[in-house]
Design a protein around this motif. Structure first.
Motif, short mmCIF file in Angstrom:
data_model
loop_
_atom_site.label_atom_id
_atom_site.label_comp_id
_atom_site.label_asym_id
_atom_site.label_seq_id
_atom_site.Cartn_x
_atom_site.Cartn_y
_atom_site.Cartn_z
N PHE A 44 0.85 -1.20 0.00
CA PHE A 44 0.00 0.00 0.00
C PHE A 44 0.89 1.26 0.00
N VAL A 45 0.62 2.17 -0.95
CA VAL A 45 1.36 3.44 -1.06
C VAL A 45 0.42 4.57 -0.66
N ASP A 46 0.88 5.41 0.24
CA ASP A 46 0.10 6.56 0.69
C ASP A 46 0.97 7.81 0.58
N VAL A 47 0.66 8.65 -0.43
CA VAL A 47 1.43 9.88 -0.67
C VAL A 47 0.53 11.07 -0.39
N GLU A 48 0.90 11.86 0.59
CA GLU A 48 0.08 13.01 0.97
C GLU A 48 0.96 14.26 1.03
N PRO A 49 0.79 15.18 0.06
CA PRO A 49 1.57 16.43 0.09
C PRO A 49 1.08 17.32 1.24
N GLY B 109 -3.55 19.59 -0.72
CA GLY B 109 -3.99 19.17 -2.03
C GLY B 109 -4.35 17.69 -2.09
N LYS B 110 -4.37 17.17 -3.29
CA LYS B 110 -4.81 15.80 -3.52
C LYS B 110 -3.88 14.78 -2.88
N ARG B 111 -4.51 13.75 -2.29
CA ARG B 111 -3.76 12.66 -1.65
C ARG B 111 -3.76 11.46 -2.59
N PHE B 112 -2.61 10.80 -2.72
CA PHE B 112 -2.47 9.67 -3.63
C PHE B 112 -2.32 8.38 -2.82
N ARG B 113 -3.27 7.42 -3.03
CA ARG B 113 -3.20 6.12 -2.35
C ARG B 113 -3.51 5.02 -3.35
N LYS C 88 6.31 -5.02 -4.11
CA LYS C 88 6.92 -3.84 -3.52
C LYS C 88 7.59 -2.97 -4.59
N ALA C 89 8.15 -3.63 -5.61
CA ALA C 89 8.83 -2.88 -6.68
C ALA C 89 7.85 -1.93 -7.37
N GLU C 90 6.63 -2.41 -7.62
CA GLU C 90 5.63 -1.54 -8.24
C GLU C 90 5.28 -0.37 -7.34
N ALA C 91 5.16 -0.64 -6.05
CA ALA C 91 4.82 0.41 -5.09
C ALA C 91 5.92 1.48 -5.03
N VAL C 92 7.18 1.03 -5.05
CA VAL C 92 8.30 1.98 -4.99
C VAL C 92 8.33 2.85 -6.24
N ARG C 93 8.08 2.23 -7.42
CA ARG C 93 8.07 3.00 -8.67
C ARG C 93 6.95 4.03 -8.67
N PHE C 94 5.78 3.65 -8.16
CA PHE C 94 4.65 4.58 -8.10
C PHE C 94 4.96 5.77 -7.18
N GLU C 95 5.53 5.47 -6.01
CA GLU C 95 5.86 6.54 -5.07
C GLU C 95 6.88 7.49 -5.69
N SER C 96 7.86 6.91 -6.38
CA SER C 96 8.89 7.73 -7.02
C SER C 96 8.29 8.63 -8.10
N LEU C 97 7.35 8.07 -8.88
CA LEU C 97 6.70 8.83 -9.94
C LEU C 97 5.89 9.99 -9.37
N VAL C 98 5.13 9.74 -8.32
CA VAL C 98 4.32 10.79 -7.70
C VAL C 98 5.21 11.88 -7.12
N ARG C 99 6.30 11.45 -6.45
CA ARG C 99 7.23 12.42 -5.86
C ARG C 99 7.80 13.33 -6.96
N GLN C 100 8.19 12.73 -8.09
CA GLN C 100 8.77 13.51 -9.17
C GLN C 100 7.78 14.50 -9.75
N ARG C 101 6.54 14.06 -9.93
CA ARG C 101 5.53 14.96 -10.49
C ARG C 101 5.21 16.12 -9.55
N LEU C 102 5.21 15.84 -8.27
CA LEU C 102 4.93 16.91 -7.31
C LEU C 102 6.04 17.95 -7.30
N VAL C 103 7.28 17.50 -7.49
CA VAL C 103 8.40 18.44 -7.53
C VAL C 103 8.33 19.32 -8.77
N ASP D 180 5.59 20.01 -10.60
CA ASP D 180 4.35 20.75 -10.68
C ASP D 180 4.51 22.12 -10.00
N VAL D 181 4.27 23.18 -10.76
CA VAL D 181 4.41 24.53 -10.22
C VAL D 181 3.45 24.74 -9.06
N GLU D 182 2.29 24.09 -9.13
CA GLU D 182 1.30 24.27 -8.08
C GLU D 182 1.82 23.76 -6.74
#
Length: 350
Positions: A12-17, A20-24, A30-45, A47-49
């Motif tokens: 389970f991946v829980d990304v909360e900035p 704003g929007k929370r990603f779960r 686990k490899a898929e979860a790590v890739r998803f978390e990394s992708l969300v982290r990169q997009r948040l960085v 994103d100008v918003e």
């Protein structure tokens, strides 16, 4: 942000900035979860918003310096323009560039007009200031548009061009020849009158470019070379002068002093430019072609050259032939009185 394994074996991946929007989301590995978390982290960085760029806090003087470093130094008058811009920034109390408003510039312009600063000078300063923001925005150095884009220049009354008559030319050349302080002004003036070149273009003339019955100006305002024919007599005099005295030096101030001493009527601000106007005016009055004049003067736009068109012998001659006070009746021209008399009779009206 967190990644944890659930009781059913999934991840389970829980990304909360911060806001704003929370990603779960749940994943089988686990490899898929790590890739998803990394992708969300990169997009948040990215994103100008979520990752807003700090506001540009550079002041106007800093922007002028940056403009000069990136572009202004390439201009022939870049140093002079930077000095004008720096002084203008101080007069505006050096505000933050992004917070400068058109009203601030207009208020300063009003104060300067009341002090007697010429309208053309004020328009030039506005143009220089606008160019700073336009160029920096074009280069991506600032992320906001020109805050002065809606400020309009002062509408100026067009002035009639002034030029020297043949008698005036004789008086001026005689006064220059009688001046012993420098040998250059008389020759420079003659070349200007013969070619329509600017004083500075003649001052920078390369002796090697006086040849084959012509002179070539390479240091022009438009950055384009111009070759102008001259008489064999002037070519000989010019070559002899340059061989004897060397290349021309800066002597415009000497010319101005002599011009003032002659008491010839020259509008303020024209000085040596009166020679260029004189060439162009006599060229057109003697029947020269306006397009040929444009090439000789090096104008990039015909609009500039058209200022001399009214001096052409046949310019707007139809105004004499077709105006309502001139008419043809039985082969004779009616006078204004005749026209008025005809209109006063009832039977003459349609």
């Amino acid at each position: 942000m967190s990644i944890e394994q659930l009781q059913d074996g999934r991840w389970f991946v829980d990304v909360e900035p911060i806001k704003g929007k929370r990603f779960r989301k749940r994943f089988k590995t686990k490899a898929e979860a790590v890739r998803f978390e990394s992708l969300v982290r990169q997009r948040l960085v990215q994103d100008v918003e979520w990752n807003p760029k700090p506001k540009d806090k550079r002041r106007l003087t800093e922007l002028v310096d940056k403009w000069f470093d990136l572009h202004g130094h390439t201009l022939s008058d870049g140093v002079r323009r930077k000095e004008i811009l720096s002084a203008l920034a101080k007069e505006l109390r050096d505000p933050l560039g992004r917070e400068l408003t058109g009203n601030q510039v207009n208020e300063l312009r009003r104060e300067q007009m009341e002090k007697g600063v010429a309208g053309k000078t004020l328009n030039n300063r506005l143009g220089y200031l606008k160019a700073v923001f336009n160029e920096l925005y074009q280069l991506g150095e600032i992320d906001y548009r020109n805050p002065l884009e809606r400020v309009r220049p002062i509408k100026l009354q067009e002035r009639a061009l002034s030029f020297l008559s043949l008698e005036d030319i004789a008086v001026l050349l005689e006064a220059l020849d009688a001046r012993d302080s420098s040998p250059h002004p008389p020759m420079i003036a003659r070349v200007c009158l013969a070619t329509g070149a600017r004083w500075g273009e003649v001052e920078g003339l390369d002796p090697n470019l006086v040849r084959n019955g012509s002179v070539t100006f390479a240091n022009t305002k438009s950055k384009r070379t111009r070759t102008i024919p001259i008489s064999a007599e002037l070519e000989k005099e010019l070559k002899t002068h340059l061989a004897r005295h060397g290349r021309f030096t800066h002597c415009m101030e000497t010319f101005r002093r002599v011009l003032r001493a002659t008491n010839l009527h020259v509008p303020q601000g024209q000085a040596s430019h009166i020679l260029r106007h004189t060439f162009a005016s006599h060229f057109i009055m003697n029947g020269g072609n306006i397009l040929t004049l444009q090439k000789i003067l090096g104008h990039t736009s015909l609009t500039m050259t058209m200022r001399y068109a009214h001096l052409s012998p046949d310019h707007l001659q139809d105004a004499l032939r077709l105006n309502p006070l001139v008419s043809t009746c039985s082969g004779s021209k009616l006078s204004a009185e005749g026209v008025a008399s005809s209109l006063s009779r009832p039977e003459a009206l349609p």
